[in-house]
Design a protein around this motif. Structure first.
Motif, PDB file in Angstrom:
ATOM      1  N   GLU A 105       0.830  -1.204   0.000  1.00  0.00           N
ATOM      2  CA  GLU A 105       0.000   0.000   0.000  1.00  0.00           C
ATOM      3  C   GLU A 105       0.863   1.253   0.000  1.00  0.00           C
ATOM      4  O   GLU A 105       0.356   2.359   0.075  1.00  0.00           O
ATOM      5  N   GLY A 106       2.176   1.049  -0.095  1.00  0.00           N
ATOM      6  CA  GLY A 106       3.080   2.182  -0.064  1.00  0.00           C
ATOM      7  C   GLY A 106       3.407   2.676  -1.452  1.00  0.00           C
ATOM      8  O   GLY A 106       2.608   2.613  -2.381  1.00  0.00           O
ATOM      9  N   SER A 107       4.618   3.115  -1.614  1.00  0.00           N
ATOM     10  CA  SER A 107       5.048   3.774  -2.831  1.00  0.00           C
ATOM     11  C   SER A 107       5.473   2.770  -3.898  1.00  0.00           C
ATOM     12  O   SER A 107       5.713   1.596  -3.613  1.00  0.00           O
ATOM     13  N   PRO A 108       5.596   3.238  -5.159  1.00  0.00           N
ATOM     14  CA  PRO A 108       6.175   2.382  -6.200  1.00  0.00           C
ATOM     15  C   PRO A 108       7.566   1.898  -5.821  1.00  0.00           C
ATOM     16  O   PRO A 108       7.933   0.755  -6.111  1.00  0.00           O
ATOM     17  N   GLU A 109       8.332   2.777  -5.176  1.00  0.00           N
ATOM     18  CA  GLU A 109       9.680   2.389  -4.765  1.00  0.00           C
ATOM     19  C   GLU A 109       9.652   1.225  -3.776  1.00  0.00           C
ATOM     20  O   GLU A 109      10.498   0.320  -3.836  1.00  0.00           O
ATOM     21  N   ALA A 110       8.662   1.208  -2.877  1.00  0.00           N
ATOM     22  CA  ALA A 110       8.538   0.116  -1.912  1.00  0.00           C
ATOM     23  C   ALA A 110       8.204  -1.192  -2.610  1.00  0.00           C
ATOM     24  O   ALA A 110       8.716  -2.256  -2.247  1.00  0.00           O
ATOM     25  N   LEU A 111       7.337  -1.114  -3.621  1.00  0.00           N
ATOM     26  CA  LEU A 111       6.989  -2.318  -4.378  1.00  0.00           C
ATOM     27  C   LEU A 111       8.221  -2.864  -5.087  1.00  0.00           C
ATOM     28  O   LEU A 111       8.490  -4.069  -5.059  1.00  0.00           O
ATOM     29  N   VAL A 112       8.983  -1.984  -5.722  1.00  0.00           N
ATOM     30  CA  VAL A 112      10.191  -2.422  -6.429  1.00  0.00           C
ATOM     31  C   VAL A 112      11.183  -3.061  -5.462  1.00  0.00           C
ATOM     32  O   VAL A 112      11.769  -4.115  -5.750  1.00  0.00           O
ATOM     33  N   ALA A 113      11.365  -2.449  -4.296  1.00  0.00           N
ATOM     34  CA  ALA A 113      12.280  -3.000  -3.297  1.00  0.00           C
ATOM     35  C   ALA A 113      11.809  -4.377  -2.838  1.00  0.00           C
ATOM     36  O   ALA A 113      12.620  -5.292  -2.625  1.00  0.00           O
ATOM     37  N   HIS A 114      10.504  -4.528  -2.681  1.00  0.00           N
ATOM     38  CA  HIS A 114       9.936  -5.810  -2.254  1.00  0.00           C
ATOM     39  C   HIS A 114      10.203  -6.891  -3.300  1.00  0.00           C
ATOM     40  O   HIS A 114      10.611  -8.008  -2.968  1.00  0.00           O
ATOM     41  N   VAL A 115       9.998  -6.538  -4.566  1.00  0.00           N
ATOM     42  CA  VAL A 115      10.226  -7.497  -5.650  1.00  0.00           C
ATOM     43  C   VAL A 115      11.704  -7.884  -5.716  1.00  0.00           C
ATOM     44  O   VAL A 115      12.045  -9.056  -5.915  1.00  0.00           O
ATOM     45  N   ALA A 116      12.582  -6.902  -5.558  1.00  0.00           N
ATOM     46  CA  ALA A 116      14.016  -7.192  -5.588  1.00  0.00           C
ATOM     47  C   ALA A 116      14.420  -8.125  -4.452  1.00  0.00           C
ATOM     48  O   ALA A 116      15.288  -8.985  -4.622  1.00  0.00           O
ATOM     49  N   ALA A 117      13.761  -7.986  -3.306  1.00  0.00           N
ATOM     50  CA  ALA A 117      14.079  -8.841  -2.162  1.00  0.00           C
ATOM     51  C   ALA A 117      13.674 -10.292  -2.417  1.00  0.00           C
ATOM     52  O   ALA A 117      14.256 -11.218  -1.842  1.00  0.00           O
ATOM     53  N   ILE A 118      12.676 -10.505  -3.269  1.00  0.00           N
ATOM     54  CA  ILE A 118      12.237 -11.865  -3.607  1.00  0.00           C
ATOM     55  C   ILE A 118      13.271 -12.573  -4.469  1.00  0.00           C
ATOM     56  O   ILE A 118      13.393 -13.796  -4.437  1.00  0.00           O
ATOM     57  N   HIS A 119      14.034 -11.791  -5.245  1.00  0.00           N
ATOM     58  CA  HIS A 119      14.992 -12.376  -6.200  1.00  0.00           C
ATOM     59  C   HIS A 119      16.414 -11.873  -5.932  1.00  0.00           C
ATOM     60  O   HIS A 119      17.004 -11.180  -6.765  1.00  0.00           O
ATOM     61  N   PRO A 120      16.958 -12.215  -4.770  1.00  0.00           N
ATOM     62  CA  PRO A 120      18.292 -11.701  -4.415  1.00  0.00           C
ATOM     63  C   PRO A 120      19.396 -12.222  -5.322  1.00  0.00           C
ATOM     64  O   PRO A 120      20.481 -11.643  -5.365  1.00  0.00           O
ATOM     65  N   GLU A 121      19.100 -13.314  -6.075  1.00  0.00           N
ATOM     66  CA  GLU A 121      20.144 -13.937  -6.882  1.00  0.00           C
ATOM     67  C   GLU A 121      20.275 -13.330  -8.269  1.00  0.00           C
ATOM     68  O   GLU A 121      21.196 -13.672  -9.011  1.00  0.00           O
ATOM     69  N   ASN A 122      19.354 -12.445  -8.659  1.00  0.00           N
ATOM     70  CA  ASN A 122      19.331 -11.985 -10.048  1.00  0.00           C
ATOM     71  C   ASN A 122      19.921 -10.584 -10.184  1.00  0.00           C
ATOM     72  O   ASN A 122      19.324  -9.605  -9.736  1.00  0.00           O
ATOM     73  N   PRO A 123      21.073 -10.451 -10.840  1.00  0.00           N
ATOM     74  CA  PRO A 123      21.721  -9.142 -10.936  1.00  0.00           C
ATOM     75  C   PRO A 123      20.934  -8.137 -11.768  1.00  0.00           C
ATOM     76  O   PRO A 123      20.976  -6.938 -11.488  1.00  0.00           O
ATOM     77  N   ARG A 124      20.215  -8.612 -12.798  1.00  0.00           N
ATOM     78  CA  ARG A 124      19.452  -7.684 -13.637  1.00  0.00           C
ATOM     79  C   ARG A 124      18.320  -7.047 -12.849  1.00  0.00           C
ATOM     80  O   ARG A 124      18.065  -5.836 -12.963  1.00  0.00           O
ATOM     81  N   VAL A 125      17.638  -7.824 -12.031  1.00  0.00           N
ATOM     82  CA  VAL A 125      16.582  -7.278 -11.186  1.00  0.00           C
ATOM     83  C   VAL A 125      17.149  -6.204 -10.274  1.00  0.00           C
ATOM     84  O   VAL A 125      16.570  -5.124 -10.105  1.00  0.00           O
ATOM     85  N   HIS A 126      18.305  -6.459  -9.705  1.00  0.00           N
ATOM     86  CA  HIS A 126      18.869  -5.509  -8.747  1.00  0.00           C
ATOM     87  C   HIS A 126      19.441  -4.270  -9.423  1.00  0.00           C
ATOM     88  O   HIS A 126      19.411  -3.180  -8.857  1.00  0.00           O
ATOM     89  N   GLU A 127      19.924  -4.438 -10.641  1.00  0.00           N
ATOM     90  CA  GLU A 127      20.381  -3.273 -11.402  1.00  0.00           C
ATOM     91  C   GLU A 127      19.210  -2.319 -11.660  1.00  0.00           C
ATOM     92  O   GLU A 127      19.322  -1.102 -11.451  1.00  0.00           O
TER      93      GLU A 127
END
Length: 286
Positions: free
Chosen positions: A84-106
């Motif tokens: 329910e927060g910001s777009p940035e929070a959603l992106v951070a949440h998604v990145a946390a699900i895929h810690p192994e993927n460098p493209r996601v984190h870039e």
């Protein structure tokens, strides 16, 4: 009988997205087993026809390309709730699900600094993140949530900006259709066609419609580029990614006079298989 808790967490999974680590609901619907390996069988014309999944039990399951099976949602997705927060929070949440993927984190690193919906670079990063989540990681749930950061953006006459929004609308239409949410898929498809009706002058609108129909009937599917890059997995993957975005757009637009819905669904499935197979080659060469 299958455990009720597991039953509550199963979701449709495209044959092309079956991968090691996913738990499939087996034929008969009474038990699940984890996939440990997959292979693709081609028909006599070289077209991917069957996904063969080897299970931890030692069994194999054959799944026709273009079909779906029932699979347990990954644990982190099964309990995911809407941010329910910001777009940035959603992106951070998604990145946390895929810690192994460098493209996601870039992509996430840039977006979490601040999403600007007026910025073409922000829109491109969102579109690329959604495609990476779905195409490379088979995470349809997160991909759709990222798409929805853009799917309510209006057409403002800027086609460069709109092309990126359009890509998210096309992917969202595909994901919801694949999940059986047909009315939601239709809404994304209708939104995608917003720009088609933007011209108010009748003569210009008629001309634009004729040009658009020709583009739909004769799309650039990058056949020559893909053929030329056959010995370069990274380049081939990039070209196939472009082809996939064209196919998704055509499907969300309702097809054309030369490519109907069923043909497009088949081609989208084949393209996903090809790109995911190339992922392994690029990882090995990298």
């Amino acid at each position: 009988m299958i455990d009720s808790d597991v039953g509550a967490r199963v979701q449709p999974l495209a044959a092309e997205a079956v991968s090691a680590g996913r738990k499939l609901l087996l034929p008969g619907g009474e038990r699940t087993s984890e996939v440990v390996d997959t292979a693709v069988e081609h028909d006599d014309f070289g077209v991917p026809a069957m996904v063969v999944a080897t299970l931890e039990s030692g069994e194999t399951v054959r799944i026709a390309t273009g079909s779906t099976v029932q699979a347990e949602a990954p644990e982190e997705l099964a309990h995911m709730v809407a941010d329910e927060g910001s777009p940035e929070a959603l992106v951070a949440h998604v990145a946390a699900i895929h810690p192994e993927n460098p493209r996601v984190h870039e992509l996430a690193e840039r977006l979490t600094r601040g999403v600007n919906f007026k910025s073409g670079s922000s829109l491109q990063d969102i579109r690329d993140l959604a495609l990476t989540l779905y195409v490379d990681l088979s995470d349809a749930t997160s991909a759709l949530r990222v798409c929805d950061l853009l799917t309510d953006q209006p057409f403002d006459g800027n086609f460069g900006r709109w092309n990126l929004i359009e890509s998210c609308l096309a992917l969202a239409a595909h994901l919801t259709q694949d999940d059986g949410a047909n009315s939601r898929a239709a809404a994304y498809s209708a939104a995608l066609r917003t720009a088609d009706d933007a011209e108010t002058d009748p003569l210009k609108a008629k001309l634009a419609a004729a040009v658009r129909q020709r583009q739909l009937n004769e799309p650039n599917l990058y056949d020559r580029e893909i053929a030329r890059s056959a010995k370069d997995p990274a380049a081939e993957k990039d070209w196939r990614g472009l082809r996939l975005t064209v196919l998704l757009y055509l499907r969300a637009h309702g097809g054309s006079e030369t490519l109907g819905a069923e043909a497009l669904d088949r081609r989208i499935g084949h393209e996903l298989l090809a790109i995911r197979a190339l992922n392994g080659k690029t990882a090995a060469s990298g």
